[in-house]
Design an enzyme around this catalytic site. Structure first.
Site, PDB file in Angstrom:
ATOM      1  N   ASP A   9      10.894  38.067  19.302  1.00  0.00           N
ATOM      2  CA  ASP A   9      10.153  38.735  19.680  1.00  0.00           C
ATOM      3  C   ASP A   9       9.027  38.691  20.068  1.00  0.00           C
ATOM      4  O   ASP A   9       8.668  37.387  18.828  1.00  0.00           O
ATOM      5  CB  ASP A   9       9.943  40.572  18.907  1.00  0.00           C
ATOM      6  N   SER A  10       8.078  38.903  20.250  1.00  0.00           N
ATOM      7  CA  SER A  10       6.005  38.535  20.572  1.00  0.00           C
ATOM      8  C   SER A  10       5.269  39.004  19.287  1.00  0.00           C
ATOM      9  O   SER A  10       5.421  38.389  19.025  1.00  0.00           O
ATOM     10  CB  SER A  10       5.931  39.080  22.199  1.00  0.00           C
ATOM     11  N   CYS A  72      13.086  41.177  22.926  1.00  0.00           N
ATOM     12  CA  CYS A  72      12.112  42.099  23.337  1.00  0.00           C
ATOM     13  C   CYS A  72      12.341  41.810  25.496  1.00  0.00           C
ATOM     14  O   CYS A  72      12.529  40.526  25.656  1.00  0.00           O
ATOM     15  CB  CYS A  72      11.012  40.502  24.166  1.00  0.00           C
ATOM     16  N   GLU A 157       1.644  47.664  17.097  1.00  0.00           N
ATOM     17  CA  GLU A 157       0.710  46.302  16.491  1.00  0.00           C
ATOM     18  C   GLU A 157      -0.213  46.584  15.368  1.00  0.00           C
ATOM     19  O   GLU A 157      -0.319  45.494  14.437  1.00  0.00           O
ATOM     20  CB  GLU A 157       0.466  45.563  17.271  1.00  0.00           C
ATOM     21  N   CYS A 191      11.040  48.943  25.346  1.00  0.00           N
ATOM     22  CA  CYS A 191       9.729  48.339  25.153  1.00  0.00           C
ATOM     23  C   CYS A 191      10.671  48.187  23.788  1.00  0.00           C
ATOM     24  O   CYS A 191      10.362  49.181  23.336  1.00  0.00           O
ATOM     25  CB  CYS A 191       8.847  48.166  24.847  1.00  0.00           C
ATOM     26  N   HIS A 193       9.384  47.999  21.063  1.00  0.00           N
ATOM     27  CA  HIS A 193       7.700  48.840  19.513  1.00  0.00           C
ATOM     28  C   HIS A 193       8.315  49.945  20.301  1.00  0.00           C
ATOM     29  O   HIS A 193       7.600  50.904  19.419  1.00  0.00           O
ATOM     30  CB  HIS A 193       6.581  47.909  20.191  1.00  0.00           C
TER      31      HIS A 193
HETATM   32  N1  DGL Z   1       7.892  44.247  22.215  1.00  0.00           N
HETATM   33  C1  DGL Z   1       8.048  43.075  23.214  1.00  0.00           C
HETATM   34  C2  DGL Z   1       8.921  44.333  24.692  1.00  0.00           C
HETATM   35  O1  DGL Z   1       9.773  44.505  24.108  1.00  0.00           O
HETATM   36  C3  DGL Z   1       6.960  43.018  23.846  1.00  0.00           C
HETATM   37  C4  DGL Z   1       5.901  43.152  23.545  1.00  0.00           C
HETATM   38  C5  DGL Z   1       4.567  43.043  23.866  1.00  0.00           C
HETATM   39  O2  DGL Z   1       4.377  41.956  23.167  1.00  0.00           O
HETATM   40  O3  DGL Z   1       3.535  42.948  24.892  1.00  0.00           O
HETATM   41  O4  DGL Z   1       8.289  43.830  25.480  1.00  0.00           O
END
Ligand code: DGL
Length: 273
Positions: A9-10, A72, A157, A191, A193
């Protein structure tokens, strides 16, 4: 060579997927990589997300992974297809990279009654139209309305997901989505997150709306993939070990990841290039 399942993931978001995968498939080894130094990906261009994601996949391959999950949505939307079609044949056709969008869309069939589905995602995921294209392939009559939430990832974050300041953005974006299509009865948290904001999103959306978090769906889909691909399943090492890599400071990652996973985490910092 040990062959863990790679999870990328990012940043921290993929940990919500990893947690569910490990509940379903605790016997395997896992190697998690968060590109925290370059997160968020959601506002970056196609080319950059593709380049960063390919670097991460190659790093995980070089550390023994034969199977990598892009946990991600942004990377799945912008990089997965190109990596599968152009890079894997060149790097090693026996390795696999899987994403989170296809399994999420497959699950929609059982969930929506009105056929009107909402999608919360990063600007990159929503703009890519990846969900819309996947829905058109699998459920041509379904209507999907995307709404991008650029503030949600930074809130998570920065460990603000459960603080009062997050309510403003969650309410604003949830109202905007329902105003765009009042017949929506199912909403994808597109997403990784966003599950951290679940209680606030649940409060902000009408109670009849079903919310889809991806963790369980992706975990079930991976279990199914491994059942159908014994040649891959056989290569995976199984000592229930887990290792965490980050491109930012290891101590910050370890602290935040321990909050996400409710268990102590000890990460290692690496550089991607
Ligand atoms: N968690 C990532 C996603 O599912 C992206 C978060 C990001 O780096 O913008 O899209």
């Amino acid at each position: 060579m040990e062959s863990p399942i790679g999870v990328f993931d990012s940043g921290y978001g993929g940990l919500t997927i990893l947690r569910e995968i490990r509940k379903f498939l605790p016997q395997y080894d896992y190697l998690y990589l968060g590109d925290n130094a370059r997160a968020p990906y959601g506002t970056r261009s196609f080319d950059i997300v593709y380049r960063f994601t390919l670097q991460a996949v190659e790093e995980l391959f070089s550390r023994g992974c034969r199977l990598v999950i892009l946990a991600c949505n942004t990377a799945s939307a912008k990089a997965l297809r190109t990596i599968q079609q152009n890079d894997l044949p060149r790097i090693d056709p026996s390795r696999r990279v899987l994403g989170v969008i296809r399994p999420t869309v497959e699950a929609l069939g059982h969930l929506t009654r009105s056929g009107h589905v909402g999608l919360f995602g990063t600007p990159g995921t929503v703009r890519s139209q990846s969900y819309t294209m996947e829905v058109a392939k699998l459920f041509p009559g379904m209507k999907i309305t995307g709404h991008s939430c650029p503030m949600w990832v930074p809130l998570v974050e920065n460990n603000e997901a459960d603080k009062p300041g997050a309510d403003y953005f969650v309410d604003k974006d949830s109202n905007a989505l329902m105003e765009a299509d009042s017949e929506i009865d199912t909403v994808i948290l597109g997403c990784t997150h966003y599950p951290l904001l679940y209680p606030k999103i649940r409060k902000a959306l009408p109670s009849h709306v079903t919310m889809i978090s991806q963790g369980e769906i992706v975990a079930a889909s991976l279990a199914d993939y491994l059942r159908r691909h014994p040649e891959m399943e056989r290569t995976l090492s199984r000592t229930s070990a887990i290792e965490y890599l980050t491109t930012e400071r290891a101590d910050s990652f370890s602290r935040m990841a321990s909050i996400f996973l409710h268990t102590p985490v000890c990460a290692t910092q690496i550089t991607l290039s």
